[in-house]
Design an enzyme around this catalytic site. Sequence first.
Site, PDB file in Angstrom:
ATOM      1  N   GLY A  29       0.806  -1.218   0.000  1.00 59.21           N
ATOM      2  CA  GLY A  29       0.000   0.000   0.000  1.00 59.21           C
ATOM      3  C   GLY A  29       0.836   1.263   0.000  1.00 59.21           C
ATOM      4  O   GLY A  29       2.023   1.230  -0.302  1.00 59.21           O
ATOM      5  N   HIS A  35       4.499   1.717  -7.820  1.00 60.93           N
ATOM      6  CA  HIS A  35       3.417   0.721  -7.791  1.00 60.93           C
ATOM      7  C   HIS A  35       2.531   0.860  -9.033  1.00 60.93           C
ATOM      8  O   HIS A  35       2.113  -0.128  -9.627  1.00 60.93           O
ATOM      9  CB  HIS A  35       2.529   0.919  -6.558  1.00 60.93           C
ATOM     10  CG  HIS A  35       3.222   0.750  -5.250  1.00 60.93           C
ATOM     11  ND1 HIS A  35       3.364   1.778  -4.345  1.00 60.93           N
ATOM     12  CD2 HIS A  35       3.799  -0.327  -4.673  1.00 60.93           C
ATOM     13  CE1 HIS A  35       3.986   1.338  -3.270  1.00 60.93           C
ATOM     14  NE2 HIS A  35       4.272   0.066  -3.434  1.00 60.93           N
ATOM     15  N   GLY A 147       8.849  -4.968  -8.849  1.00 62.30           N
ATOM     16  CA  GLY A 147       9.701  -3.873  -9.313  1.00 62.30           C
ATOM     17  C   GLY A 147      11.173  -4.230  -9.161  1.00 62.30           C
ATOM     18  O   GLY A 147      11.572  -4.894  -8.190  1.00 62.30           O
TER      19      GLY A 147
HETATM   20  P1  AMP Z   1       6.114  -2.410  -1.553  1.00 60.57           P
HETATM   21  O1  AMP Z   1       4.751  -1.844  -1.421  1.00 60.57           O
HETATM   22  O2  AMP Z   1       7.203  -1.489  -1.102  1.00 60.57           O
HETATM   23  O3  AMP Z   1       6.216  -3.799  -0.970  1.00 60.57           O
HETATM   24  O4  AMP Z   1       6.377  -2.585  -3.119  1.00 60.57           O
HETATM   25  C1  AMP Z   1       5.496  -3.325  -3.907  1.00 60.57           C
HETATM   26  C2  AMP Z   1       6.098  -3.521  -5.261  1.00 60.57           C
HETATM   27  O5  AMP Z   1       6.333  -2.270  -5.883  1.00 60.57           O
HETATM   28  C3  AMP Z   1       7.444  -4.261  -5.234  1.00 60.57           C
HETATM   29  O6  AMP Z   1       7.490  -5.196  -6.294  1.00 60.57           O
HETATM   30  C4  AMP Z   1       8.423  -3.146  -5.450  1.00 60.57           C
HETATM   31  O7  AMP Z   1       9.638  -3.567  -6.057  1.00 60.57           O
HETATM   32  C5  AMP Z   1       7.650  -2.246  -6.390  1.00 60.57           C
HETATM   33  N1  AMP Z   1       8.207  -0.902  -6.348  1.00 60.57           N
HETATM   34  C6  AMP Z   1       8.393  -0.114  -5.261  1.00 60.57           C
HETATM   35  N2  AMP Z   1       9.001   1.035  -5.598  1.00 60.57           N
HETATM   36  C7  AMP Z   1       9.214   0.973  -6.941  1.00 60.57           C
HETATM   37  C8  AMP Z   1       9.802   1.852  -7.900  1.00 60.57           C
HETATM   38  N3  AMP Z   1      10.297   3.026  -7.538  1.00 60.57           N
HETATM   39  N4  AMP Z   1       9.835   1.470  -9.188  1.00 60.57           N
HETATM   40  C9  AMP Z   1       9.325   0.269  -9.567  1.00 60.57           C
HETATM   41  N5  AMP Z   1       8.766  -0.614  -8.714  1.00 60.57           N
HETATM   42  C10 AMP Z   1       8.704  -0.268  -7.420  1.00 60.57           C
END
Ligand code: AMP
Length: 280
Positions: A29, A35, A147
């Site tokens: 979230g 995201h 990501g």
């Molecule tokens: P999180 O909510 O931090 O667990 O991230 C969820 C997904 O979003 C994960 O696969 C992350 O690698 C991806 N993500 C977070 N920040 C970025 C970004 N700046 N660029 C691309 N993907 C991202």
Amino acid sequence: MTTLIKSINDIKNVLAKSDRSVGLVPTMGALHAGHISLIKACRNDCKTAIAYIFVNPLQFGPNEDFKKYPRHLENDFKVCEEHEIDFVFAPDEKEIYPENINCETITPPPDLANILCGKTRANHFSGVATVIKRFLNIIQPDYVYFGEKDLQQLYIIRWLTKEFKISTFVRACPIIRESNGLACSSRNVYLTEEEKEIASNLYKSLGLAKKNIRSGIFTIKKAILESLIFLSQFPKIKMEYFEARDKENLDDVDDTKTKGFYFLLAAKIGSVRLIDNIEL
Ligand code: AMP
């Protein structure tokens, strides 16, 4: 239309009636542009697009920010709606880890889980692998989107699907950055504007290392040293690691290599931990 779903039974029921292919975007979230890029890729590729929002307690250490991690479900739902996600799956902790179920804990191999971020975040990747396996079992998507910002996590998930013969295809999406180069992260909201400017030097230091390798004059160790010297101008940046790792398997790399690897770093600004990487 986007539907909010809170229970495992409900998501299974709607999926039984949904068109394949099914795509899943796992998130904790506080959705941002990073995201959204995964959400767009999922929406573009799949007939049924699901985003899950679950702040996973298992992947936070005792001194980390689980309690204060930003939670904005209402806004996140709106973002998903705007990008035409079909289902937002936002279960409670008890739904995912019920007390009466002994949830299998996944332990990824040490050569992937105990390097880089795993050195300072004991059990983090075990927590990640455990929760992702649980969600993949529940949803059984055809595609799951991650990501490249969390590069080590991506390698752990690839290991997970292979190890447990999970037939979900892992799609990797490029890092999305703020206009100054800082990689988008839910934790950036903790930074002041001044700290964000300082933090943008992390990406600059990765670019510098890449440029120095490309110049042909620098070995990997020398390029890392140059970048660390550059970063030492900013005393607010406390480096945790700056390493080169093989693209194939995140192993150590030969000092003379010029491509087929990543520079990866982690640093703290105040109590905010940031990670980033660049491919060569
Ligand atoms: P999180 O909510 O931090 O667990 O991230 C969820 C997904 O979003 C994960 O696969 C992350 O690698 C991806 N993500 C977070 N920040 C970025 C970004 N700046 N660029 C691309 N993907 C991202």
